[in-house]
Scaffold this motif. Structure first.
Motif, mmCIF file in Angstrom:
data_model
loop_
_atom_site.group_PDB
_atom_site.id
_atom_site.type_symbol
_atom_site.label_atom_id
_atom_site.label_comp_id
_atom_site.label_asym_id
_atom_site.label_seq_id
_atom_site.Cartn_x
_atom_site.Cartn_y
_atom_site.Cartn_z
ATOM 1 N N ASP A 102 10.106 27.296 48.244
ATOM 2 C CA ASP A 102 10.405 27.119 48.846
ATOM 3 C C ASP A 102 11.812 26.263 48.909
ATOM 4 O OD1 ASP A 102 8.948 25.135 49.658
ATOM 5 O OD2 ASP A 102 8.964 25.113 51.056
ATOM 6 N N ALA A 103 11.199 25.589 47.155
ATOM 7 C CA ALA A 103 11.948 24.187 46.666
ATOM 8 C C ALA A 103 13.466 25.383 46.142
ATOM 9 C CB ALA A 103 11.214 23.611 46.137
ATOM 10 N N VAL A 104 14.001 26.516 46.183
ATOM 11 C CA VAL A 104 14.775 26.672 45.226
ATOM 12 C C VAL A 104 15.724 26.376 44.899
ATOM 13 C CG1 VAL A 104 16.231 28.163 46.925
ATOM 14 C CG2 VAL A 104 15.485 29.360 44.748
ATOM 15 N N GLY A 105 16.439 24.709 46.044
ATOM 16 C CA GLY A 105 17.303 24.594 45.383
ATOM 17 C C GLY A 105 16.891 23.822 44.553
ATOM 18 N N THR A 106 15.788 23.265 44.350
ATOM 19 C CA THR A 106 15.735 22.273 43.104
ATOM 20 C C THR A 106 15.052 23.153 41.552
ATOM 21 O OG1 THR A 106 14.242 20.791 44.311
ATOM 22 C CG2 THR A 106 13.598 20.924 41.738
ATOM 23 N N TYR A 107 14.441 24.520 41.993
ATOM 24 C CA TYR A 107 14.055 25.431 40.618
ATOM 25 C C TYR A 107 14.992 26.240 40.382
ATOM 26 C CZ TYR A 107 11.822 28.418 43.720
ATOM 27 O OH TYR A 107 11.859 29.722 45.061
ATOM 28 N N GLY A 108 16.227 25.965 41.206
ATOM 29 C CA GLY A 108 17.206 27.290 40.769
ATOM 30 C C GLY A 108 18.002 27.271 40.444
ATOM 31 N N ARG A 109 18.407 25.820 39.989
ATOM 32 C CA ARG A 109 19.334 25.354 38.820
ATOM 33 C C ARG A 109 18.860 25.643 37.855
ATOM 34 N NH1 ARG A 109 20.065 19.771 39.562
ATOM 35 N NH2 ARG A 109 18.649 18.730 40.484
ATOM 36 N N GLU A 110 19.633 25.070 36.243
ATOM 37 C CA GLU A 110 18.964 24.407 34.840
ATOM 38 C C GLU A 110 18.296 23.190 35.456
ATOM 39 O OE1 GLU A 110 20.207 26.382 31.037
ATOM 40 O OE2 GLU A 110 21.180 24.276 31.797
ATOM 41 N N TRP A 111 17.299 22.713 34.611
ATOM 42 C CA TRP A 111 17.241 21.178 34.153
ATOM 43 C C TRP A 111 17.004 21.494 32.576
ATOM 44 C CZ3 TRP A 111 16.552 17.129 37.988
ATOM 45 C CH2 TRP A 111 16.437 17.597 39.528
ATOM 46 N N LEU A 112 18.305 21.346 32.129
ATOM 47 C CA LEU A 112 17.695 21.335 30.311
ATOM 48 C C LEU A 112 16.914 20.201 29.588
ATOM 49 C CD1 LEU A 112 18.258 23.269 28.156
ATOM 50 C CD2 LEU A 112 20.317 21.589 27.490
ATOM 51 N N GLY A 113 15.828 19.905 29.131
ATOM 52 C CA GLY A 113 15.617 19.195 28.718
ATOM 53 C C GLY A 113 13.888 19.567 29.107
#
Lengths: 557, 557
Positions: free
Chosen positions: B441-452
């Motif tokens: 359900d945390a797609v708000g977090t993993y649904g965007r890129e965290w390059l690094g």
């Protein structure tokens, strides 16, 4: 997901192979005979085709596609032929959903099967070429022979050319590859890779009034063969040729075991603006369009989710410097201006002639003599109504008539436009070409497109001035064609450089049976994509390569 | 305008031929050895390259291009290497005018000469590969061996691949063709046709911080070889690798008799926004960009006069369903997360694992055991600082550090990030990868890129749920890579279908020496152009075909 190609692929393999050779050589080749002669097509073909055409009139067009609500009739023949054909007026949501649903099976069938099925569609359309030619004739205002050639045989050639380019692009990489990388002393790394040709999504093909098939087929078939279902939005005044196309395409698709909704007709009610509605839908990932600069620019700016291919207006020009065949030059230019009343996107508009005249095989000719020479040919070609209408056809729509009205007050008329009674069609709207004389300073007039039987002979200071005006007008407004007449190699070279730098295709010293407004499939490119008249060419690698993407999967062998 | 090819064409003909074969087969091939070993490059190459690199430091970069006003220095090495190189800060008007002036001679030289000169540039760069590797290492934060490989050998391979595609596209049609159309009883119509490959205009290549050469070379060389002068706008923190590139390219261009202004460096002052200034100029007709989604989207929306090729952010994912080599899977994934601190655009971010765990060769493994297995590998690879930094390199810029700060409060940390003292570079900013556990359900977090160095192990209801989340996230945000681990062919097939439909390249069951974040030139495509992470692929026909147009001239034979 690798499948044996459908038998249609083997059936048409020779045609495909020959077309692939043709696009490599770009010498003369044609797959579909352009002569409507009974010696070529058989004694009964013409009558059968006309009967098939007539059977459509005053009835519902036979198309069993989903989402049909009411039926619409929007055509009015330039010849006054009473059409009365009604077409399904479909719900865009239903159409797009049906198209999208048809995609996976078509995509997974692979390039061989898709090209085989598309070649069978062309064969089926070719079997109905007289039916198609009658429909193009009736809706575009082209004389019958021209409709047969441009709207039938040549349109099919362009479609085949487009299929060949697309097939070559899709099969650049193998369907699978074995990758084996040496790894020092250890075992090599081994992978098996699969390369999937994946369509972009639903394609929208927007037809035009003047060349409903010729201008639509290349994009339509390039999209379809690369895996994209195609929604065909015909011009409201030229629906029948594309309805016939959709009909036979659906027939072949179904026969081959595919969802016929891979091709759908999107006929619209008057003033509905269906093209805009469809073009902005997120499902639509490709748009092909031929028509006005204004609408083409709008599509490019707004249909941002799609790859947009446009052919728009332009100002085609001829630079007249000198000639060793004055009569041939005048005949050639005069014929180009006359054919289909100058309503081709490739018809010359601006004839740039030095005010001081030109040197010719008949001695020096003054500016007025050059203008009179060309006007004389047009006058002669259009003098006899019965012969005239076989060349000039009819006026495609009121927009052309409005421009004829507007131009009446412009410059000095060398040749006025006349209204001609059509010997066969009493309701036909027929006008002969108008030629007006303008000064070089009237660039506000000749610097924009006057599609229709309107051309200008423009007096310039010199040939370098003519070339400068060609560069200026083509650079600003674009052009699909340019021509030059000169006996001086330096002028021809300068014209070629100007053509290269403004991105317009150039014809040099045409005096015989080839005309600047005609381009031959498999040899001549139509449009360059290098000036404002078009953002793409029919047909080259760039025209097809971005209609699909390659997605790969790899695993250890 | 047809000329004998420059001798560089013959010199490199074998390389070109081999590359053309490679792009047709897409099996393993490489032109530039990836091992920096003295056995390959000679005993002195490494020291000479390093010396050449050091000679640039604290001085004006030797570039004799026009329009230079002041000099700018904007680099700060992630390793804390004191660079102090200053670059010419050029007037955009002068740069663009110089580029445009260089175009005609290069255009008229034709495809053979252009590809010969470009191949000589690659050979020249290859001769300076250690110099280039040191520059990439110092500016990107890549460990040296990686900088040598990705920033040197592989970048050159990708450049060559791009040249091969472009050469094939440019030479699809012959330079001239004879056209002879039968004309009934009369003489055939005979025309000679010339097909000119015409560039679009000036090209702008915008470099990125992490892979200044690898990501820039394909577009840069595709533009150059198709006739377009290239203005290279490096990332302010990674100027040196592209300055070296421009230096040697200019050297070769001049040697071959061309205007060196066919390649120009556009270094910028801090905060200048030079890329936007250049990208909107009417002369600029091609833009290549690698970087943020926000800026890539801006370019696509605003640089409308240009063909824009972008590689942007994405959310790369791995679906873990089952494996017959649990240890190999954990090793492989763990290595991918560790390499260059996860700062590759191809590094996996989201590892989707069923909450109920998975079947493996070591029996059933719970969700936490899978997460711990991967985290354990990363922990081991980064445990010893001296060994760690040869894999993870340094943190490229503050944006990555900011994301590490931000992610600290997100989910449950399985593996925290640690700061590591670099044994050689005391000023280096080094962080080990962080792995956090998230619910689906945390797609708000993993649904965007965290390059690094940030990845998430996400608990899903099941593998179908994992695949659905992959479809959702990749569909919305794009991805350059995806992977699946499964012993079930049906799952592999479902993953392949999901990959096809979201347009992402898929790696299946990687457990050995091939990693999901690595793509091999001449075989693997990088990016697909079929999802929001990129609008083009490196390198295919579509990537090159629209960088030039064909303009024809025809005359009677």
């Amino acid at each position: 997901m690798t499948e044996t190609p459908h038998p249609f692929f083997a059936r048409h393999a020779d045609t495909l192979e020959r077309a692939l050779t043709a696009i490599t050589e770009r010498a003369y080749w044609s797959a579909y005979p352009e002569s409507p002669s009974p010696r070529v097509y058989g004694e009964t073909a013409a009558a059968e085709g006309e009967a098939a055409f007539r059977a459509y009139l005053d009835g519902k067009f036979p198309l069993d596609q989903p989402g049909t609500g009411d039926w619409v009739a929007t055509e009015a023949s330039p010849f006054g032929i009473d059409l009365g054909v009604t077409y399904p007026h479909a719900d865009p949501d239903v159409l797009l959903a049906a198209a999208a649903a048809a995609l996976p099976g078509w995509r997974d069938a692979g390039p061989q099967t898709r090209v085989g099925v598309c070649l069978e569609i062309l064969a089926r359309l070719h079997a109905h070429i007289f039916e198609l030619a009658n429909a193009v004739h009736a809706t575009s205002g082209q004389a019958f022979v021209m409709a047969f050639q441009a709207g039938g045989a040549h349109a099919l050639d362009r479609a085949l050319e487009s299929l060949a380019y697309a097939y070559r692009e899709m099969t650049r990489q193998p369907a699978t590859a074995s990758w084996e990388k040496p790894a020092g002393k250890g075992d090599p790394l081994r992978m098996t890779k699969t390369f999937h040709v994946v369509p972009r999504g639903v394609a929208l093909a927007i037809g035009c009034n003047t060349f409903p098939t010729w201008n639509t087929y290349p994009g339509l078939f390039a999209s379809l063969v690369t895996g994209n279902p195609v929604v065909v939005k015909p011009h409201p005044r030229a629906v029948l040729p594309l309805a016939i196309t959709v009909r036979y395409a659906r027939e072949v698709l179904a026969e081959a075991g595919f969802d016929p909704n891979l091709m759908l007709l999107a006929a619209e009610a008057p003033g509905e603006g269906l093209a805009s509605t469809l073009a902005l839908r997120p499902e639509v990932r490709i748009v092909d369009f031929t028509g006005s600069t204004e609408y083409g620019d709008w599509l490019e700016a707004n249909a941002r989710q799609a790859a947009v291919y446009t052919e728009k207006a332009g100002v085609n020009a001829i630079v007249v410097d000198s000639t060793d065949d004055f009569a041939g030059m005048c005949r050639n230019i005069g014929f180009s201006l006359t054919l289909y009343s100058g309503q081709m996107c490739t018809t010359p508009q601006n004839i740039l002639v030095p005010a001081g005249g030109i040197d010719t095989d008949q001695g020096h000719k003054s500016f007025d003599e050059v203008a009179a020479g060309i006007a004389g040919v047009v006058g002669k070609l259009t003098g006899d109504p019965a012969r005239a209408v076989e060349l000039i056809g009819a006026i495609v729509n009121d927009g052309v008539l409005a421009r004829l009205d507007e131009v009446a007050g412009v410059g000095e008329q060398i040749l006025p436009s006349r209204s001609v009674e059509h010997p066969t069609y009493p309701g036909a709207v027929v006008r002969t070409p108008l030629i007006a004389k303008l000064g070089a300073d009237a660039v506000g007039t000749y610097g924009r497109e006057w599609l229709g039987p309107i051309s200008f002979v423009i007096s310039t200071d010199s040939t370098p001035h003519s070339l400068a005006l060609l560069r200026q007008t083509v650079g600003e407004r674009g052009a699909l064609t340019a021509a030059v007449y000169s006996t001086d190699d330096a002028v021809l070279d300068a014209a070629e450089t100007a053509a290269i730098e403004t991105g317009v295709h150039l014809s040099c010293n045409l005096t015989g049976g080839v005309f600047v407004n005609q381009s031959a499939a498999f040899s001549d490119f139509h449009g360059s994509g290098a000036n404002p008249a078009a953002n793409a060419a029919l047909t080259d690698g760039a025209y097809v390569a971005n209609r699909f993407r390659v997605v790969q999967a790899r695993r250890h062998s």
